[in-house]
Design a protein around this motif. Sequence first.
Motif, PDB file in Angstrom:
ATOM      1  N   TRP A   1       0.842  -1.197   0.000  1.00  0.00           N
ATOM      2  CA  TRP A   1       0.000   0.000   0.000  1.00  0.00           C
ATOM      3  C   TRP A   1       0.874   1.243   0.000  1.00  0.00           C
ATOM      4  CZ3 TRP A   1      -5.052   0.452  -0.880  1.00  0.00           C
ATOM      5  CH2 TRP A   1      -5.617   1.723  -0.707  1.00  0.00           C
TER       6      TRP A   1
ATOM      7  N   LYS B   1      -5.611   3.798   5.421  1.00  0.00           N
ATOM      8  CA  LYS B   1      -4.994   3.838   4.095  1.00  0.00           C
ATOM      9  C   LYS B   1      -4.190   5.110   3.826  1.00  0.00           C
ATOM     10  CE  LYS B   1      -8.130   0.523   1.983  1.00  0.00           C
ATOM     11  NZ  LYS B   1      -9.161   0.224   0.968  1.00  0.00           N
TER      12      LYS B   1
ATOM     13  N   GLN C   1      -8.780  -6.865  -2.651  1.00  0.00           N
ATOM     14  CA  GLN C   1      -8.384  -6.357  -3.959  1.00  0.00           C
ATOM     15  C   GLN C   1      -8.696  -7.398  -5.024  1.00  0.00           C
ATOM     16  OE1 GLN C   1      -7.119  -3.296  -4.336  1.00  0.00           O
ATOM     17  NE2 GLN C   1      -6.750  -2.789  -2.176  1.00  0.00           N
TER      18      GLN C   1
ATOM     19  N   SER D   1      -3.167   4.122  -2.847  1.00  0.00           N
ATOM     20  CA  SER D   1      -3.526   2.992  -3.690  1.00  0.00           C
ATOM     21  C   SER D   1      -2.589   1.825  -3.436  1.00  0.00           C
ATOM     22  CB  SER D   1      -3.448   3.403  -5.166  1.00  0.00           C
ATOM     23  OG  SER D   1      -3.687   2.295  -6.004  1.00  0.00           O
ATOM     24  N   ALA D   2      -3.105   0.643  -3.769  1.00  0.00           N
ATOM     25  CA  ALA D   2      -2.247  -0.538  -3.783  1.00  0.00           C
ATOM     26  C   ALA D   2      -1.313  -0.437  -4.981  1.00  0.00           C
ATOM     27  CB  ALA D   2      -3.093  -1.800  -3.876  1.00  0.00           C
TER      28      ALA D   2
ATOM     29  N   SER E   1      -5.904  -6.056   2.617  1.00  0.00           N
ATOM     30  CA  SER E   1      -6.917  -5.321   1.870  1.00  0.00           C
ATOM     31  C   SER E   1      -7.613  -6.256   0.889  1.00  0.00           C
ATOM     32  CB  SER E   1      -6.262  -4.165   1.110  1.00  0.00           C
ATOM     33  OG  SER E   1      -7.190  -3.461   0.329  1.00  0.00           O
TER      34      SER E   1
END
Length: 1002
Positions: free
Chosen positions: A181, A303, A363, A187-188, A361
């Motif tokens: 992250w 995040k 995703q 954002s990833a 997370s």
Amino acid sequence: MTATIPNLPSLYEPFSTEAKWQKFWEDNQVYKADPNHKGEPYCIVIPPPNVTGSLHMGHAFESALIDTLVRYHRMKGRNTLWLPGTDHASIAVQTILEKQLKAEGKTRNDLGREKFLERAWQWKAESGGTIVNQLRRLGVSVDWTRERFTLDEGLSKAVLEAFIRLYEEGLIYRGNYLVNWCPASGSAVSDLEVEPKEVNGNLWHFRYPLSDGSGFVEVATTRPETMLGDTAVAVNPEDERYKHLIGKTLTLPIMNREIPIIGDELVDPAFGTGCVKVTPAHDPNDFEMGKRHDLPFINIMNKDGTLNENAGEFQGQDRFVARKNVISRLEADGVLVKIEDYKHTVPYSDRGKVPVEPLLSTQWFVKIRPLADKTLEFLDQQNSPEFVPQRWTKVYRDWLVNLRDWCISRQLWWGHQIPAWYAVSETGGQITDSTPHIVARTETEAWEKAKSQFGENVQLEQDPDVLDTWFSSGLWPFSTLGWPEQTPDLATYYPNATLVTGFDIIFFWVARMTMMAGHFTGQMPFKTVYIHGLVRDENNKKMSKSANNGIDPLLLIDKYGTDALRYTLIKEVAGAGQDIRLEYDRKKDESTSVEASRNFANKLWNAARFVMMNLDGQTPAQLGKPEPTELSDKWILSRYHQVVKQTTNYIDNYGLGEAAKGLYEFIWGDFCDWYIELVKSRLQKDADPASRQVAQQILAYILEGILKLLHPLMPHITEEIWQTLTQQPAENPQILALQNYPEADDKLIDQALEAQFELLINTIRTIRNLRAEADIKPGVKVTANLQSENENERFILNAGQSYIQDLAKVETLTISNAASQAKTNPVFTSKYWRTFTTLGLIIVALISLRVAIFVGNTSLRLPIFGTFFETVGLLYAGWFIVRYLLNGKARQELFAKYLPPSEEPTQIQLEPNPEKENSIAGVVGTVQVIIPLTGVVDIDVLRAKLEKSLSKIEAEVKSLSGRLSNSNFVDKAPADVVQTTRDALAEAEKQAEILRDRLSSL
């Protein structure tokens, strides 16, 4: 009627010339590809630069390499397409826009997704074409009618189709996993977008007390703030120190939570204390251990890089602020044992430039193994694609073997929105990890599927995330050609012929393209991957923004011209894949490297002007193919065809730098410096007409050939000269770029002749150098004696005598056998030879006298003949003495025949030769070159001048030697200053040696 002689301006002005041809090529769509065109297809798709970018030296280097290949293959008759385009660069564009909004006191959420995207497209229209316009300045021969953008309609359709197919095949899934992250971009990021950096950090040691009060274990960590999310402490099950503790529990400091001690073979007993804290939600290794031991996963991180409610009293603090506060609290609680300095590797976000945070997370992921394994089959079974240089094959293969599932979702708005819709009505109106989803090509299709599955009252919400930029660029080699539709472009130009890219993008891009292509097309996307090196600065350091050592290519283009920069970048390549170095003076914004290429362009321009002024207004086609008559004609044609063969071979094998250097040497040296000079006398109006015509034919033929050979490297100047040379009409002219590349004629290549001519050239060069050393004025003609014992060398020198006399300003030229000249007036000085000479004279004289007496006495006894024999005997004796004893040369022959010298070695000395006493000499191979100086220069003045120069140099040598022998200077002065002094000393010593040699030769 006098023919109109086309001519070029006296000075080459690159800026207007280059702009003119760039506009002409584009306006007339000269490079527009046609799938129906004859010829073997040759396609390169541009590595798409970020739409946010501006031209840097890496772009210029890569584009110059690609354009050289494309122009070459186009001229070789192939059906060529170079396809341009740009990448939408999700993170970079979003970062720019959010900075703009922040300056306005807003966020993207204030605008909403629709308004934010409107603003993004507006920015793209106004500023997103900067790098494309800059690429145009390089004169790249791309088909601008096929320009693509990764968010255009066609490519968006390809991305959607690829996602749907992979999902339906079970190769795309949604899951809750640990991702990299980037708090800066929110954002990833994928594993390949993480750059490991070595940093000087710390290793903190803490005590975790056993819950039963029987003691504690000591753990060490580089990220103490993550201990708030610990759910275990692990030891190696074979570690005798801790075996007995496995299964017991500890009380986690600060959080007062009981956690188990587990045994896991992943733990290295030698690291730290042998006990490691386990935070499954914040470390990749801990994540795997957590799954193996069914541990809780506690996420303590928001995040944005701050701590969340699971961090207790540290909630809301930035991760690095929380680190300091956690350490202070542990120290206050008495559980901090020690802090060690520790150098370790920290993963940084390639985009955000901050340390990434391993974060649990939900995703979207691609199952990578099926794709990678298929790609490995192509590599191992077919060596496809082929890497140049070949050493990169192993690097590429190793990455394919070790790849993990690819996280393809990004928490951004600019990009391809994931085609998944969530039935939020099933989870209270919110998208959660457990909200059911539907993947569809359109929203209408999604609604139809949702209603059939969840009823008419279902509520749908599309996934707000977008796909990783590399997902779309992974499809680039075939999506740009129309895939998934079966277009004529796709049928003709796919697979691409070559991919030209840097080694640093093999993992980001090359591997993803090969995996996607192997899966969707059943072929590798390109036959060859040509990996180029980096452009390094004047100190041989990698150019980077952080080091602030980049060089603006546009600045150099404005100063020296596009062709000069292009040619420099290619000429500097010492071998495929090698880094290049660009000389640059940052104070003056000047480059000696690019200036040298500009001078090369001027040399070609001036040579072309001379040739055209001597063709009587005729074109190469009108003059016709030459039939060589003289030695120089045959030599230059042989050299030309040898260079054609050499250049073709180099480019075919990606030796672009070697091709550029070979052309430079031929054009500047063989053609301009030698052949043009050799034929000047033949071009005079009063010269032999037949010889003059042959000279014109060859000049025109070679010049046109040179322009074609050089065009892929320097397209603008060659196009300008060729248009004038061939007298193309102003309307609808033919274009050099579309002419056939020269082909070598092996029948005209004569390597023996080239070697012979090399002797003539080096002889002329030596005479010129000797003239310069002796300060002989340019207009003064000299006498030159060339001596060689080699009969073949003498033959060559005699054949080229007129060339030597003409170009070296020699009035009288003598070519002789050095050995025979050495025997003129010899004096034999062996130990006994002079004694034998004297004794021999006496003996021969006595014998002659005795014979005369005998003949006389005998004749006197014979009747009638007495007087006759007496007379004959006396006459013979007199003749013998005159013939053999008084003539030195005959005497030596007689003595050598009847009284040879002893077998002891003899020394042959030349008698004093006035010619050599005041002369200067040099050597070419085994040829000695002697120039008498008497009457040409004042020997005493020259000697005095040389002695003065030598005295000055010797003083400099003494001074520099003194500095270097001073330990204070060597030890304390900067290293570069000491090295500069050493270099200066070496140069001065060399100059002194040259001056001594020149003095000794007088």
